[in-house]
Design an enzyme around this catalytic site. Structure first.
Site, PDB file in Angstrom:
ATOM      1  N   ASN A   1      38.619  38.728  37.504  1.00 21.15           N
ATOM      2  CA  ASN A   1      37.252  39.251  37.427  1.00 21.15           C
ATOM      3  C   ASN A   1      36.598  38.586  36.234  1.00 21.15           C
ATOM      4  O   ASN A   1      37.126  38.661  35.115  1.00 21.15           O
ATOM      5  CB  ASN A   1      37.252  40.769  37.222  1.00 21.15           C
ATOM      6  CG  ASN A   1      37.707  41.515  38.464  1.00 21.15           C
ATOM      7  OD1 ASN A   1      38.050  40.898  39.488  1.00 21.15           O
ATOM      8  ND2 ASN A   1      37.714  42.826  38.393  1.00 21.15           N
TER       9      ASN A   1
ATOM     10  N   TYR B   1      32.986  37.934  34.014  1.00 20.40           N
ATOM     11  CA  TYR B   1      31.594  38.268  33.725  1.00 20.40           C
ATOM     12  C   TYR B   1      30.980  37.442  32.606  1.00 20.40           C
ATOM     13  O   TYR B   1      29.813  37.112  32.649  1.00 20.40           O
ATOM     14  CB  TYR B   1      31.457  39.770  33.434  1.00 20.40           C
ATOM     15  CG  TYR B   1      31.645  40.574  34.713  1.00 20.40           C
ATOM     16  CD1 TYR B   1      30.573  40.791  35.564  1.00 20.40           C
ATOM     17  CD2 TYR B   1      32.900  41.038  35.103  1.00 20.40           C
ATOM     18  CE1 TYR B   1      30.730  41.469  36.767  1.00 20.40           C
ATOM     19  CE2 TYR B   1      33.073  41.711  36.306  1.00 20.40           C
ATOM     20  CZ  TYR B   1      31.985  41.923  37.136  1.00 20.40           C
ATOM     21  OH  TYR B   1      32.142  42.568  38.336  1.00 20.40           O
TER      22      TYR B   1
ATOM     23  N   GLU C   1      41.520  45.723  36.691  1.00 23.24           N
ATOM     24  CA  GLU C   1      41.164  45.670  35.267  1.00 23.24           C
ATOM     25  C   GLU C   1      41.856  46.742  34.425  1.00 23.24           C
ATOM     26  O   GLU C   1      41.197  47.640  33.868  1.00 23.24           O
ATOM     27  CB  GLU C   1      39.640  45.785  35.103  1.00 23.24           C
ATOM     28  CG  GLU C   1      38.862  44.701  35.814  1.00 23.24           C
ATOM     29  CD  GLU C   1      37.350  44.797  35.619  1.00 23.24           C
ATOM     30  OE1 GLU C   1      36.892  45.710  34.907  1.00 23.24           O
ATOM     31  OE2 GLU C   1      36.634  43.968  36.173  1.00 23.24           O
TER      32      GLU C   1
ATOM     33  N   ARG D   1      36.505  43.913  49.660  1.00 22.54           N
ATOM     34  CA  ARG D   1      37.443  44.445  48.671  1.00 22.54           C
ATOM     35  C   ARG D   1      36.936  45.820  48.236  1.00 22.54           C
ATOM     36  O   ARG D   1      35.826  45.931  47.711  1.00 22.54           O
ATOM     37  CB  ARG D   1      37.518  43.484  47.471  1.00 22.54           C
ATOM     38  CG  ARG D   1      38.345  43.987  46.324  1.00 22.54           C
ATOM     39  CD  ARG D   1      38.476  42.955  45.212  1.00 22.54           C
ATOM     40  NE  ARG D   1      39.230  43.551  44.130  1.00 22.54           N
ATOM     41  CZ  ARG D   1      38.691  44.037  43.009  1.00 22.54           C
ATOM     42  NH1 ARG D   1      37.391  43.939  42.785  1.00 22.54           N
ATOM     43  NH2 ARG D   1      39.456  44.604  42.104  1.00 22.54           N
TER      44      ARG D   1
ATOM     45  N   GLU E   1      36.021  39.535  41.319  1.00 16.28           N
ATOM     46  CA  GLU E   1      34.713  40.078  40.935  1.00 16.28           C
ATOM     47  C   GLU E   1      33.976  39.049  40.112  1.00 16.28           C
ATOM     48  O   GLU E   1      34.568  38.395  39.237  1.00 16.28           O
ATOM     49  CB  GLU E   1      34.836  41.331  40.046  1.00 16.28           C
ATOM     50  CG  GLU E   1      35.121  42.597  40.772  1.00 16.28           C
ATOM     51  CD  GLU E   1      35.147  43.801  39.835  1.00 16.28           C
ATOM     52  OE1 GLU E   1      34.411  43.808  38.823  1.00 16.28           O
ATOM     53  OE2 GLU E   1      35.918  44.723  40.133  1.00 16.28           O
TER      54      GLU E   1
ATOM     55  N   HIS F   1      41.325  51.861  40.915  1.00 17.49           N
ATOM     56  CA  HIS F   1      40.141  51.368  40.195  1.00 17.49           C
ATOM     57  C   HIS F   1      39.602  52.546  39.379  1.00 17.49           C
ATOM     58  O   HIS F   1      38.504  53.038  39.604  1.00 17.49           O
ATOM     59  CB  HIS F   1      39.113  50.830  41.196  1.00 17.49           C
ATOM     60  CG  HIS F   1      38.045  49.956  40.599  1.00 17.49           C
ATOM     61  ND1 HIS F   1      37.745  48.694  41.097  1.00 17.49           N
ATOM     62  CD2 HIS F   1      37.196  50.151  39.571  1.00 17.49           C
ATOM     63  CE1 HIS F   1      36.750  48.179  40.392  1.00 17.49           C
ATOM     64  NE2 HIS F   1      36.399  49.040  39.465  1.00 17.49           N
TER      65      HIS F   1
HETATM   66  O1  IFM Z   1      31.252  47.835  37.861  1.00 16.66           O
HETATM   67  C1  IFM Z   1      32.297  47.172  37.227  1.00 16.66           C
HETATM   68  C2  IFM Z   1      33.568  47.243  38.041  1.00 16.66           C
HETATM   69  O2  IFM Z   1      33.935  48.555  38.312  1.00 16.66           O
HETATM   70  C3  IFM Z   1      34.702  46.589  37.289  1.00 16.66           C
HETATM   71  N1  IFM Z   1      34.349  45.290  36.841  1.00 16.66           N
HETATM   72  C4  IFM Z   1      33.077  45.109  36.182  1.00 16.66           C
HETATM   73  C5  IFM Z   1      31.968  45.726  36.998  1.00 16.66           C
HETATM   74  C6  IFM Z   1      30.619  45.535  36.295  1.00 16.66           C
HETATM   75  O3  IFM Z   1      30.639  46.158  35.049  1.00 16.66           O
END
Ligand code: IFM
Length: 468
Positions: free
Chosen positions: A304, A306, A175, A87, A374, A130
């Protein structure tokens, strides 16, 4: 009767569904470098990174991982690791410099990259945006200006005309929350504005751009699967019995998740959020027909993930007030979970939140195939004397999050793939090169690539299609 070790391994493993996609992700500005090569012009990130103090260490988009020139080596590494998909994103200012006419040299790079991936048996997953908006458009208002959505569709047309026959899966945006809120309200991402109304307008225009681009993808790429990638965070009230905390959670969930999920999957903004954001002009920027455009059918949604958030409506011990990217929510407080380990980014490791995010989409919206587009972590990644990078913390992160993804599948979520962030160490936006997320270590002085232990671990998972 003797049992084959491989068979035994597969039988005791946590297996993923057949055809599950195992990939890794990058983004143009974070890895390509070569910011002035072959006619590319400035994006908002080139300009923002030059501002003193905007990026840690004064780092800029050069050299990044020099992927523009070393993509062949990177594709080869992916092939050797057995990844099924890559990706990546396309740089708008390479393809239409200054948002002007198409640039054959810029397009040719993505031609080469896509062909190389296909030759290596790796599915190209392309993201149109992006965060690298041409600076020339920012000077005309950026995403706060409605016209930018139409310029985005124009750029998408150029890309799709050229690559529409070979890309395996298309994503319109990565995002949009970050592009809109961190960039236009928080001021900590490009273009560095602190104007909540501009951020709200940007969020709507990004979504409008998504809808317009979906039409372009359908016209040029027929049945090729296409979707959008959102960064989702489950949000919980610190004290579920406190009305103030519950309301804080509603507002943060609204801005982070439902502001994007609802228009894409339900055809309109949620009523509570419309009320929250009315003072910042949400209703003023929505024109007739926009919500229908934005709700264009998608084939998949990219999640995505985190970390998750716990929030309170009043200060509690250790909490931090919401920073300016939370529009009209300065009274909200983010509450740390002291028990959770932290990554080098200072983010709590919360694998259960991944299951929760996937379930939120699955249960609250219409059924749509999901991909984790992600998930990953930055760690210090010390290189040992023999050049080995023993990133056991990253392996533990991956293991726990893949278990969480598997749990979601067991609960009925139609999860079809996982992309680790990131393939390579890269430019981590305002954090510069100091935060390393890669499966592959990049020595920025020599551009030498070294797969970390996590890369080999992930390669085994992909080969087995499961966790042993
Ligand atoms: O590096 C970023 C990415 O560009 C978008 N999502 C989160 C990642 C980590 O912060």
């Amino acid at each position: 009767m003797s049992v084959q070790p491989d068979k035994l391994r597969a039988e005791t493993a946590l297996m993923f569904p057949p055809g599950f996609v195992w990939g890794a992700a990058t983004a143009a500005f974070q890895v390509e470098g070569a910011t002035t090569a072959d006619g590319r012009t400035d994006s908002v990130w080139d300009v923002f990174a030059r501002k003193p103090g905007a990026v840690v260490g004064g780092d800029t988009g050069d050299p990044a991982a020099d992927h523009y020139r070393r993509y062949g080596e990177d594709v080869d590494l992916m092939r050797r690791l057995g990844l099924g998909a890559y990706r990546f994103s396309l740089a708008w200012p390479r393809i239409r410099p200054d948002a002007g006419l198409p640039n054959p040299a810029g397009l040719a790079f993505y031609d080469r990259l896509v062909d190389r991936l296909l030759d290596a048996g790796i599915a190209p997953w392309a993201t149109l945006y992006h965060w690298d908006l041409p600076q020339a458009l920012e000077e005309k208002g950026g995403w706060a200006a409605r016209d930018t959505a139409f310029r985005f569709a124009e750029y998408a047309e150029t890309v799709l005309e050229r690559l529409g026959d070979r890309v395996a899966s298309w994503s319109t945006l990565n995002e949009p929350w970050c592009a809109a809120m961190l960039g236009y309200a928080g001021g900590i991402h490009a273009p560095g504005r602190r104007d909540p109304a501009a951020a709200v307008a940007a969020a709507h225009h990004l979504l409008l751009g998504h809808g317009l681009a979906m039409d372009v993808i359908r016209r040029h790429a027929g049945d090729t699967p296409a979707g959008i990638t959102l960064n989702l965070y489950p949000v919980a009230p610190h004290d579920p019995a406190s009305a103030a905390d519950v309301d804080a959670a509603r507002r943060v969930d609204g801005q982070q998740n439902r502001l994007f999920l609802d228009p894409v999957l339900r055809g309109g903004y949620p009523e509570d959020l419309v009320a929250d954001l009315a003072p910042f002009g949400l209703t003023d920027v929505v024109r007739e027909g926009d919500t229908t455009t934005i709700a264009a059918p998608i084939d998949w949604l990219g999640v995505n993930y985190y970390r998750d958030y716990t929030v309170a409506g009043t200060p509690v011990l250790g909490s931090k007030p919401a920073s300016p990217e939370w529009v009209g929510a300065a009274d909200v407080h983010f509450v740390p979970n002291e028990a959770a380990p932290l990554t080098a980014s200072g983010w709590e490791v919360q694998p259960a939140g991944l299951t929760a995010s996937l379930l939120q989409v699955h249960r609250d919206y219409r059924p749509v195939p999901l991909y984790i587009t992600e998930n990953g972590a930055a760690y210090p990644d010390d290189v040992t004397e023999n050049g080995d990078i023993v990133d056991t913390d990253r392996i533990a992160f991956l293991d726990s999050h893949l278990q969480a993804a598997h749990e979601a599948i067991e609960a009925g979520v139609d999860l079809r793939g996982y992309f680790y962030w990131s393939l390579l160490d890269n430019f981590e936006w305002a954090e510069g090169y100091a935060k390393r997320f890669g499966l592959i270590h990049v020595d920025y002085a020599t551009q030498r690539r070294t797969p970390k232990r996590s890369a080999f671990w992930y390669s085994r998972v992909a080969g087995l299609n499961g966790l042993s």
